[in-house]
Design a protein around this motif. Structure first.
Motif, mmCIF file in Angstrom:
data_model
loop_
_atom_site.group_PDB
_atom_site.id
_atom_site.type_symbol
_atom_site.label_atom_id
_atom_site.label_comp_id
_atom_site.label_asym_id
_atom_site.label_seq_id
_atom_site.Cartn_x
_atom_site.Cartn_y
_atom_site.Cartn_z
ATOM 1 N N ASN A 246 2.031 21.946 95.398
ATOM 2 C CA ASN A 246 2.879 22.601 96.383
ATOM 3 C C ASN A 246 2.145 22.979 97.663
ATOM 4 O O ASN A 246 2.790 23.198 98.694
ATOM 5 C CB ASN A 246 3.497 23.873 95.780
ATOM 6 N N GLU A 247 0.812 23.094 97.614
ATOM 7 C CA GLU A 247 0.082 23.592 98.775
ATOM 8 C C GLU A 247 -1.045 22.675 99.219
ATOM 9 O O GLU A 247 -1.886 23.077 100.022
ATOM 10 C CB GLU A 247 -0.475 24.987 98.483
ATOM 11 N N GLY A 248 -1.080 21.452 98.723
ATOM 12 C CA GLY A 248 -2.083 20.506 99.172
ATOM 13 C C GLY A 248 -1.994 20.296 100.671
ATOM 14 O O GLY A 248 -0.918 20.109 101.218
ATOM 15 N N GLY A 249 -3.124 20.332 101.344
ATOM 16 C CA GLY A 249 -3.155 20.235 102.794
ATOM 17 C C GLY A 249 -3.344 21.571 103.477
ATOM 18 O O GLY A 249 -3.638 21.619 104.676
ATOM 19 N N ARG A 250 -3.184 22.673 102.715
ATOM 20 C CA ARG A 250 -3.436 23.992 103.290
ATOM 21 C C ARG A 250 -4.926 24.156 103.566
ATOM 22 O O ARG A 250 -5.783 23.624 102.867
ATOM 23 C CB ARG A 250 -2.981 25.098 102.324
ATOM 24 N N LEU A 251 -5.252 24.941 104.559
ATOM 25 C CA LEU A 251 -6.641 25.220 104.895
ATOM 26 C C LEU A 251 -7.194 26.316 103.997
ATOM 27 O O LEU A 251 -6.462 27.195 103.539
ATOM 28 C CB LEU A 251 -6.753 25.623 106.364
ATOM 29 N N SER A 252 -8.494 26.277 103.782
ATOM 30 C CA SER A 252 -9.140 27.204 102.870
ATOM 31 C C SER A 252 -10.454 27.698 103.451
ATOM 32 O O SER A 252 -10.950 27.178 104.461
ATOM 33 C CB SER A 252 -9.411 26.507 101.531
ATOM 34 N N LYS A 253 -11.031 28.669 102.781
ATOM 35 C CA LYS A 253 -12.331 29.193 103.196
ATOM 36 C C LYS A 253 -13.411 28.119 103.074
ATOM 37 O O LYS A 253 -14.339 28.058 103.882
ATOM 38 C CB LYS A 253 -12.689 30.415 102.356
ATOM 39 N N GLY A 254 -13.295 27.260 102.059
ATOM 40 C CA GLY A 254 -14.243 26.161 101.924
ATOM 41 C C GLY A 254 -14.243 25.268 103.148
ATOM 42 O O GLY A 254 -15.297 24.772 103.572
ATOM 43 N N GLY A 255 -13.059 25.059 103.738
ATOM 44 C CA GLY A 255 -12.971 24.266 104.960
ATOM 45 C C GLY A 255 -13.713 24.913 106.111
ATOM 46 O O GLY A 255 -14.320 24.229 106.942
ATOM 47 N N ALA A 256 -13.683 26.246 106.185
ATOM 48 C CA ALA A 256 -14.397 26.959 107.244
ATOM 49 C C ALA A 256 -15.908 26.819 107.067
ATOM 50 O O ALA A 256 -16.642 26.587 108.030
ATOM 51 C CB ALA A 256 -13.989 28.428 107.253
ATOM 52 N N TYR A 257 -16.387 26.971 105.830
ATOM 53 C CA TYR A 257 -17.815 26.771 105.559
ATOM 54 C C TYR A 257 -18.247 25.359 105.950
ATOM 55 O O TYR A 257 -19.285 25.151 106.577
ATOM 56 C CB TYR A 257 -18.112 26.993 104.076
ATOM 57 N N ALA A 258 -17.451 24.369 105.551
ATOM 58 C CA ALA A 258 -17.807 22.977 105.802
ATOM 59 C C ALA A 258 -17.781 22.652 107.292
ATOM 60 O O ALA A 258 -18.684 21.988 107.812
ATOM 61 C CB ALA A 258 -16.856 22.055 105.038
ATOM 62 N N LEU A 259 -16.741 23.115 107.989
ATOM 63 C CA LEU A 259 -16.644 22.829 109.419
ATOM 64 C C LEU A 259 -17.769 23.516 110.182
ATOM 65 O O LEU A 259 -18.288 22.974 111.167
ATOM 66 C CB LEU A 259 -15.284 23.266 109.954
#
Length: 668
Positions: A246-259
């Motif tokens: 239901n939420e695939g594609g949502r942004l996460s904290k892991g995305g912030a670390y990686a970016l």
């Protein structure tokens, strides 16, 4: 929208808001991207008060902002059906009406063209700002500043959604840095008539250093870094998405670390971080008083010195990501093969870049399902998406890319020795190669009772006279223009419509390889090789160190090998062109690219022939390989017409003339 008057009131944004307002019957329990369900209902007078009067409407406003995250398969971000990678060495466009031919291959791009619908989709601005970087930033600030007044949403969800909005802003700033350098710091949503003056490096109005006009590259990077740290420090945002259904594609904290790690890799790279800027100004730009007139304009595109410690900063950011990922139970990991066959390796690689909801993708972007993208499945063509123009040769692979893929034993490819000869040793350069080669481009392969070795259930006899070429109209229209067909993203063309895709904005293979690059630059070659090997192992390749003829203890040699490995793994994912830009690879940009004509040998005489496999009595032929310089739509760069200005894009002159402190990049 212009940067001089960044407006958020209804009177100015009525056209935009009409696309953003939800219907009053839609359900928002599931995360969805795009505006097909956001049409304004007739007779409904919608204001910002309406949008933020209910949690349902506010969520949908944010979901709409998601569609502006970079998606390399969207009509918003490709050059009139052609991906930016067609400016690199891995593919060359044969598509005459594509958006790279005139502005880039012919060298006609200019500061007047940036922002055009068909010229530059990495635009500083765009038509009605639909294709620039600022609309997502504006929408996200509007959301951040208004979400607290939503009555039927709890404080935890508000905090979480604010963090997602900040990460959307950070992605668009990162994209802008890659193509323009320093940017104006927009730290809030502007009111009607409010003239842009500048923003705070902290990303929080009233806190820290105020920067008028266009910020330096260091200030811009710090601004983005501060936004990412705010996301990382938000306790209500999870490290990874748990409900992919239901939420695939949502942004996460892991995305912030990686970016954050990738941001500092880009800043640490030689484009910005060197003893000299990539280009001087012919005539220094003039600034309006108070808009950075006392700052060296070169600092918008150069740090002002070479700082080796930035590589250490980059390494630390990567280690933060991997440490937090482990603490969270390793939700992000390389997709692994189910077995050790070539088909297993290919399935794993394909899933890693193509499939939705895998452990591989840290930031995945969903299709919009409208005229600017291709929706849920790649066979739902939409507007000139890569799959729909592949048969015209929009992304025809080059011999240079073909040569980058190693042998299956892990050794670097050395088959060039038989090019333009009678191939007396009968070397089959298409057999026993890195499995990623077969997932990237279509090359002659015999069916060995494995679907992955056929194309549309046929033997892949795509040599001169082969059935596959003569029996399919798209081959004769340019698909096989350079001897190889595009397979990545296009796949089997008729067998790839049964799986939903997502764009890999940032995935684990990228993390391991750029971590390896940062380690190599920091002098930790052994650790760097281990990170590369993790990616190679996924497709059955042994360690990079099997190439004993390479001095991998030499930093420059190792970095070049990592860049080659990145081209095998990540090309056509908005990676190869940026890698060439980061390292200022003038030699690559100026070197003519090559095509290959493949002939099957006559079984009796050994001479080249044009006989299809169906007439060879089941005996797979030997080959002759003729390579020539690509002449169709040759790039002016190959004839010596190169200028380092091409490393960054121009800012639209009309925008500069609005006098809010912009300076043009040197050379434009």
């Amino acid at each position: 929208m212009t940067m001089k008057y960044i407006k958020s009131k209804l009177a100015v944004w009525s056209l935009v808001l009409s696309m953003l307002i939800p219907t009053f019957v839609s359900c928002v329990d599931d995360f969805a991207v795009g505006d097909s369900f956001l049409d304004k209902q007739p007779g409904v007078d919608v204001t910002l008060d309406t949008i933020f009067s209910k949690a349902e409407y506010a969520r949908m406003f944010l979901w709409d902002s998601y569609k502006h995250i970079y998606n390399g398969l969207s009509g918003r971000t490709i050059y009139n059906a052609v991906m930016p990678e067609a400016l690199s060495d891995v593919v060359h466009s044969f598509l005459g009406w594509g958006g790279v031919i005139n502005p880039y291959y012919a060298g006609m791009h200019s500061e007047a063209g940036n922002g055009s619908y068909s010229v530059d989709k990495m635009a500083f601005i765009g038509n009605n700002d639909r294709f620039g970087i600022w609309e997502a930033i504006r929408k996200s600030w509007i959301f951040i500043e208004n979400i607290d007044r939503v009555p039927d949403m709890d404080s935890k969800e508000k905090a979480r959604l604010k963090a997602e909005a900040k990460l959307i802003i950070a992605t668009r700033y990162f994209d802008g840095i890659c193509h323009f350098g320093g940017l104006p710091l927009v730290d809030h949503a502007y009111e009607i008539g409010e003239q842009f003056k500048g923003g705070y490096v902290s990303g929080i109005v009233g806190e820290g250093e105020f920067v008028p006009g266009r910020a330096t590259i260091e200030q811009t990077a710090t601004f983005v870094d501060n936004l990412l740290l705010q996301v990382i420090n938000e306790s209500e945002l999870s490290f990874a998405i748990g409900d992919y259904l239901n939420e695939g594609g949502r942004l996460s904290k892991g995305g912030a670390y990686a970016l954050r790690a990738k941001l500092w890799l880009f800043i640490a790279s030689p484009l910005f971080n060197d003893t000299e800027p990539y280009r001087q100004y012919d005539t220094p730009p003039v600034f309006p008083a108070g808009f950075g007139d006392n700052v060296d304009p070169l600092l918008r595109i150069w740090l002002g010195h070479k700082d080796e410690s930035l590589w250490t900063k980059c390494v630390e950011a990567f280690e933060d990501f991997f440490k937090e990922n482990q603490k969270a139970g390793t939700p992000y990991a390389l997709v692994q093969p189910a077995g050790n066959s070539e088909g297993d390796y290919r399935r794993a690689y394909r899933s890693a870049y193509f499939s939705r909801g895998t452990t591989e993708k840290i930031i995945e972007v969903r299709g919009e399902g409208n005229g600017y993208s291709d929706g849920e499945y790649l066979l739902e063509w939409g507007a000139n998406v890569p799959g729909n123009v592949s048969h015209y040769g929009a992304h025809a692979p080059t011999v240079e890319w073909f040569n980058m893929f190693p042998w299956a034993n892990g050794k670097n490819f050395d088959g060039q020795r038989v090019y333009n000869t009678q191939n007396l040793e009968n070397l089959d350069i298409f057999a026993n190669r890195d499995p990623r080669l077969y997932e990237s481009m279509l090359v002659p392969q015999r069916n060995i009772n494995n679907f992955y070795n056929t194309y549309q259930n046929k033997d892949i006899d795509c040599w001169q006279g082969g059935n596959l070429i003569s029996g399919n109209w798209w081959f004769t229209s340019g698909y096989n223009a350079h001897g190889f067909g595009q397979f990545k993203w296009v796949l089997d063309y008729s067998h790839m419509g049964d799986e939903r895709y997502s764009w890999p904005y940032l995935r684990m293979a990228d993390m391991h390889l750029i971590y390896a690059e940062a380690l190599a630059q920091a002098g930790r070659s052994g650790d760097a090789i281990k990170e590369v090997d993790k990616v190679r192992a996924r497709v059955g390749l042994p360690s990079l160190s099997v190439n004993t003829d390479l001095n991998l203890s030499d930093k420059n040699v190792l970095v070049n090998e990592i860049l080659r490995e990145r081209a095998c793994e990540l090309a056509l994912e908005n990676s190869r062109l940026l890698d060439l830009i980061r390292y200022k690879k003038q030699d690559v940009f100026c070197s003519p690219l090559h095509r290959m004509t493949i002939y099957a040998k006559d079984a009796q005489t050994g001479e080249k022939t044009e006989i299809p496999f169906s007439q060879m009595n089941g005996v797979w032929p030997k080959f002759i390989y003729e390579t020539t310089v690509i002449s169709t739509f040759a790039r002016v760069w190959w004839s010596g017409n190169w200028d380092n200005k091409w490393y960054l894009s121009p800012i639209n002159r009309q925008e500069i003339n609005k006098d809010y402190g912009l300076s043009q990049n040197p050379g434009w």
